[in-house]
Design a protein around this motif. Structure first.
Motif, PDB file in Angstrom:
ATOM      1  N   GLN A 279     -11.350-116.199  47.836  1.00 20.85           N
ATOM      2  CA  GLN A 279     -12.131-116.612  46.672  1.00 20.85           C
ATOM      3  C   GLN A 279     -12.930-115.401  46.195  1.00 20.85           C
ATOM      4  O   GLN A 279     -13.345-114.571  46.996  1.00 20.85           O
ATOM      5  CB  GLN A 279     -13.113-117.725  47.059  1.00 20.85           C
ATOM      6  CG  GLN A 279     -12.406-118.928  47.635  1.00 20.85           C
ATOM      7  CD  GLN A 279     -13.023-120.242  47.170  1.00 20.85           C
ATOM      8  OE1 GLN A 279     -13.651-120.306  46.117  1.00 20.85           O
ATOM      9  NE2 GLN A 279     -12.847-121.274  47.959  1.00 20.85           N
ATOM     10  N   VAL A 280     -13.156-115.328  44.897  1.00 20.28           N
ATOM     11  CA  VAL A 280     -13.884-114.185  44.336  1.00 20.28           C
ATOM     12  C   VAL A 280     -15.386-114.433  44.448  1.00 20.28           C
ATOM     13  O   VAL A 280     -15.899-115.412  43.911  1.00 20.28           O
ATOM     14  CB  VAL A 280     -13.497-113.936  42.867  1.00 20.28           C
ATOM     15  CG1 VAL A 280     -14.311-112.779  42.285  1.00 20.28           C
ATOM     16  CG2 VAL A 280     -12.003-113.652  42.749  1.00 20.28           C
ATOM     17  N   LEU A 281     -16.098-113.545  45.153  1.00 17.14           N
ATOM     18  CA  LEU A 281     -17.561-113.620  45.237  1.00 17.14           C
ATOM     19  C   LEU A 281     -18.179-112.925  44.041  1.00 17.14           C
ATOM     20  O   LEU A 281     -19.200-113.354  43.525  1.00 17.14           O
ATOM     21  CB  LEU A 281     -18.066-112.918  46.498  1.00 17.14           C
ATOM     22  CG  LEU A 281     -17.740-113.557  47.843  1.00 17.14           C
ATOM     23  CD1 LEU A 281     -18.283-112.680  48.954  1.00 17.14           C
ATOM     24  CD2 LEU A 281     -18.311-114.955  47.934  1.00 17.14           C
ATOM     25  N   GLU A 282     -17.588-111.820  43.661  1.00 15.37           N
ATOM     26  CA  GLU A 282     -18.158-111.029  42.570  1.00 15.37           C
ATOM     27  C   GLU A 282     -17.121-110.061  42.061  1.00 15.37           C
ATOM     28  O   GLU A 282     -16.145-109.740  42.749  1.00 15.37           O
ATOM     29  CB  GLU A 282     -19.361-110.226  43.071  1.00 15.37           C
ATOM     30  CG  GLU A 282     -18.963-109.220  44.137  1.00 15.37           C
ATOM     31  CD  GLU A 282     -19.946-108.093  44.371  1.00 15.37           C
ATOM     32  OE1 GLU A 282     -20.871-107.931  43.572  1.00 15.37           O
ATOM     33  OE2 GLU A 282     -19.766-107.359  45.353  1.00 15.37           O
ATOM     34  N   PHE A 283     -17.353-109.585  40.840  1.00 18.52           N
ATOM     35  CA  PHE A 283     -16.606-108.445  40.305  1.00 18.52           C
ATOM     36  C   PHE A 283     -17.564-107.277  40.192  1.00 18.52           C
ATOM     37  O   PHE A 283     -18.732-107.451  39.833  1.00 18.52           O
ATOM     38  CB  PHE A 283     -16.092-108.738  38.895  1.00 18.52           C
ATOM     39  CG  PHE A 283     -14.879-109.630  38.829  1.00 18.52           C
ATOM     40  CD1 PHE A 283     -13.711-109.306  39.503  1.00 18.52           C
ATOM     41  CD2 PHE A 283     -14.904-110.781  38.051  1.00 18.52           C
ATOM     42  CE1 PHE A 283     -12.586-110.118  39.410  1.00 18.52           C
ATOM     43  CE2 PHE A 283     -13.791-111.602  37.953  1.00 18.52           C
ATOM     44  CZ  PHE A 283     -12.622-111.268  38.639  1.00 18.52           C
ATOM     45  N   ASN A 284     -17.061-106.074  40.471  1.00 18.13           N
ATOM     46  CA  ASN A 284     -17.787-104.867  40.124  1.00 18.13           C
ATOM     47  C   ASN A 284     -16.924-104.095  39.145  1.00 18.13           C
ATOM     48  O   ASN A 284     -15.692-104.154  39.213  1.00 18.13           O
ATOM     49  CB  ASN A 284     -18.077-104.019  41.362  1.00 18.13           C
ATOM     50  CG  ASN A 284     -19.064-104.707  42.291  1.00 18.13           C
ATOM     51  OD1 ASN A 284     -19.996-105.368  41.838  1.00 18.13           O
ATOM     52  ND2 ASN A 284     -18.858-104.591  43.585  1.00 18.13           N
ATOM     53  N   CYS A 285     -17.578-103.353  38.254  1.00 16.49           N
ATOM     54  CA  CYS A 285     -16.828-102.703  37.176  1.00 16.49           C
ATOM     55  C   CYS A 285     -16.607-101.223  37.469  1.00 16.49           C
ATOM     56  O   CYS A 285     -16.468-100.433  36.559  1.00 16.49           O
ATOM     57  CB  CYS A 285     -17.555-102.905  35.851  1.00 16.49           C
ATOM     58  SG  CYS A 285     -19.182-102.152  35.802  1.00 16.49           S
ATOM     59  N   ARG A 286     -16.535-100.884  38.749  1.00 14.99           N
ATOM     60  CA  ARG A 286     -16.554 -99.475  39.169  1.00 14.99           C
ATOM     61  C   ARG A 286     -16.011 -99.364  40.580  1.00 14.99           C
ATOM     62  O   ARG A 286     -15.751-100.370  41.241  1.00 14.99           O
ATOM     63  CB  ARG A 286     -17.999 -99.000  39.160  1.00 14.99           C
ATOM     64  CG  ARG A 286     -18.834-100.092  39.883  1.00 14.99           C
ATOM     65  CD  ARG A 286     -20.113 -99.727  40.458  1.00 14.99           C
ATOM     66  NE  ARG A 286     -20.738-100.884  41.062  1.00 14.99           N
ATOM     67  CZ  ARG A 286     -20.634-101.238  42.325  1.00 14.99           C
ATOM     68  NH1 ARG A 286     -19.898-100.522  43.154  1.00 14.99           N
ATOM     69  NH2 ARG A 286     -21.232-102.309  42.796  1.00 14.99           N
ATOM     70  N   PHE A 287     -15.878 -98.121  41.070  1.00 14.59           N
ATOM     71  CA  PHE A 287     -15.504 -97.902  42.467  1.00 14.59           C
ATOM     72  C   PHE A 287     -16.609 -98.433  43.388  1.00 14.59           C
ATOM     73  O   PHE A 287     -17.802 -98.342  43.065  1.00 14.59           O
ATOM     74  CB  PHE A 287     -15.389 -96.406  42.751  1.00 14.59           C
ATOM     75  CG  PHE A 287     -14.126 -95.739  42.253  1.00 14.59           C
ATOM     76  CD1 PHE A 287     -12.903 -95.981  42.856  1.00 14.59           C
ATOM     77  CD2 PHE A 287     -14.180 -94.825  41.212  1.00 14.59           C
ATOM     78  CE1 PHE A 287     -11.748 -95.330  42.427  1.00 14.59           C
ATOM     79  CE2 PHE A 287     -13.031 -94.177  40.771  1.00 14.59           C
ATOM     80  CZ  PHE A 287     -11.810 -94.428  41.383  1.00 14.59           C
ATOM     81  N   GLY A 288     -16.236 -98.963  44.535  1.00 19.06           N
ATOM     82  CA  GLY A 288     -17.210 -99.418  45.536  1.00 19.06           C
ATOM     83  C   GLY A 288     -17.817 -98.249  46.290  1.00 19.06           C
ATOM     84  O   GLY A 288     -17.225 -97.177  46.385  1.00 19.06           O
ATOM     85  N   ASP A 289     -18.992 -98.477  46.812  1.00 16.71           N
ATOM     86  CA  ASP A 289     -19.673 -97.473  47.628  1.00 16.71           C
ATOM     87  C   ASP A 289     -20.173 -98.199  48.869  1.00 16.71           C
ATOM     88  O   ASP A 289     -21.027 -99.082  48.729  1.00 16.71           O
ATOM     89  CB  ASP A 289     -20.838 -96.875  46.827  1.00 16.71           C
ATOM     90  CG  ASP A 289     -21.465 -95.677  47.511  1.00 16.71           C
ATOM     91  OD1 ASP A 289     -21.258 -95.510  48.726  1.00 16.71           O
ATOM     92  OD2 ASP A 289     -22.171 -94.907  46.832  1.00 16.71           O
TER      93      ASP A 289
END
Ligand code: AMP
Ligand code: GLY
Length: 426
Positions: A279-289
């Motif tokens: 399930q999707v918890l969140e979207f980020n619009c960039r590379f993860g860190d």
């Protein structure tokens, strides 16, 4: 080509390090950068959030391609601002970046397009929000709508804790305007995985999956952080899950098209692998860190080619292959992080650690002091990445490098990637 990388953390160091290997790159600027980035790029003292100054710099220095690391400038519309001045950049438009910038927007999008995500309700008034929390009972998740530097999500184990979170967000405005709306969300359980994809508006290409370690202490205890370590690939994302994950991205891209949103850049889906499926918890619009520090060292070929192809809507032409190695990144943080911490502690052993085979020491919060020494300058200070032919080997090598590094107050998790190892090896 002249490149500008925006940001100054471990993610940006990994991006700069990889771009520096490109034959087509002649010069890299990084704003604001850090002491490690300064080895490969010219650091310019402009904050990553100063869209006007960054745009002016890109125009004045005739930057050919700008790569945006953090979410804040993306959500503030830096890619649009650069495009308006004829400058190409990597990252979504302001409109598309709402997938990270507004959790309410993202949740409504997920529900509208039938993408698996936790049940939720949205509130702007304290009374009804408290009523919802009491009706649902604990555990329950309370989220501020907007960007809150990773602190806007409260996984409440008791109703009182959730009530407090609602009051803090809606009434006390602890996250300011980011807390104009609050989401009350069903609490899901399961391991988490970070799946990033390059998206060029029409198509997407998945990166190798990674796993982050959000809590500050071993055994996933203590407060949430920006991420204390990552590894890639992760056995948590079993091959059997790939079809479901592709389905999530297929539906997401179809939804973006339906909404008239031309999404170009990295789309990062934070997934919870629940007993009934991802399930999707969140979207980020960039590379993860720190995911990027574990993923990019495994990318074969030229990162600039991939980023340019993504921005130009030509992703199908890009060469995207991953080494068979496993990468492990252990974050070394300042004592007290994610709470208060001191800066300016001299860091020893950077060279010794970096000399080990298949080790990259990415800088996150570092700078050079007046005496020329490299000192701590943030909560997450370094990301020590090692590659190995298997996960156990990569873990051993990463910690061998960690042992060579020291600064006062240094803290790190001893169990990065342990969940990916067979029990006998942990
Ligand atoms: P987010 O910023 O939405 O990724 O949330 C940060 C962290 O909060 C996630 O990595 C999860 O550990 C946790 N979290 C978010 N939403 C939920 C949920 N619905 N159920 C359980 N944990 C959650
Ligand atoms: N590691 C989590 C993030 O980049 O948001």
């Amino acid at each position: 080509m002249k490149i500008l990388v925006i940001g100054g953390g471990g993610r940006e160091h990994a991006v700069v390090w990889k771009l520096a290997q490109s034959r087509r790159v002649t010069k890299i600027f990084c704003a604001p950068g850090n002491a490690g980035i300064a080895e490969q790029a010219e650091c310019v003292p402009i904050a990553a959030t100063d869209v006007a100054a960054l745009t002016a710099f890109a125009v004045e220095r005739q930057i050919d391609f700008t790569v945006v690391g953090p979410e804040a400038p993306l959500c503030a519309g830096i890619v649009d601002a650069l495009a308006a001045r004829g400058r190409r950049a990597f990252g979504p438009s302001r409109q598309a970046a709402q997938l990270e910038g507004s959790k309410v927007f993202a949740k409504r999008f997920l529900l509208k397009y039938g993408i698996p995500t936790a049940r939720m309700e949205v509130f702007t008034e304290v009374g009804p929000a408290l009523e919802c929390v009491r009706r649902w009972g604990a555990p329950v998740v309370v989220k501020a709508d907007g960007l809150a530097a990773g602190k806007g999500v409260i996984v409440a184990q008791a109703v009182a804790e959730a009530e407090q979170a609602v009051v803090n967000i809606l009434e006390k405005k602890v996250f300011g305007a980011a807390g104009r709306q609050v989401i009350i969300e069903e609490c899901l359980t399961g391991p988490e995985a970070s799946v990033m994809a390059f998206v060029d508006g029409q198509t997407y290409r998945l990166m190798s999956p990674a796993q982050d370690h959000k809590r500050v202490s071993d055994g996933d205890t203590g407060p949430n952080t920006g991420g204390m370590g990552a590894y890639s690939p992760t056995p948590a994302v079993a091959p059997a899950l790939e079809k479901t994950i592709r389905d999530i991205f297929d539906r997401t891209l179809a939804g973006l098209r339906e909404e008239g949103m031309d999404y170009r850049g990295v789309l990062y889906a934070g997934l919870m692998l629940t007993p009934t499926g991802p399930q999707v918890l969140e979207f980020n619009c960039r590379f993860g860190d720190p995911e990027t520090q574990a993923v990019l060292p495994r990318l074969e070929g030229d990162l600039l080619d991939v980023l340019e192809a993504t921005a130009a809507g030509r992703l199908t032409e890009a060469q995207l292959t991953w080494t068979r190695d496993t990468a492990v990144c252990v974050v070394l943080a300042a004592g007290g992080y994610p709470g208060d911490y001191v800066k300016g502690q001299p860091i020893r052993g950077l060279k010794e650690a970096g000399q080990l085979a298949k080790v990259c020491v990415f800088h996150a919060g570092t700078k050079r002091n007046a005496a020329g020494e490299i000192v701590t300058d943030g909560g997450r200070v370094l990301g020590v990445t090692a590659l190995g032919t298997d996960l156990a080997g990569a873990v051993r090598q990463a910690y061998a490098a960690v042992e060579r590094i020291h600064f006062d107050g240094m803290q790190y998790r001893r169990d990065i990637a342990a969940r990916g190892l067979p029990r006998s090896q942990t």
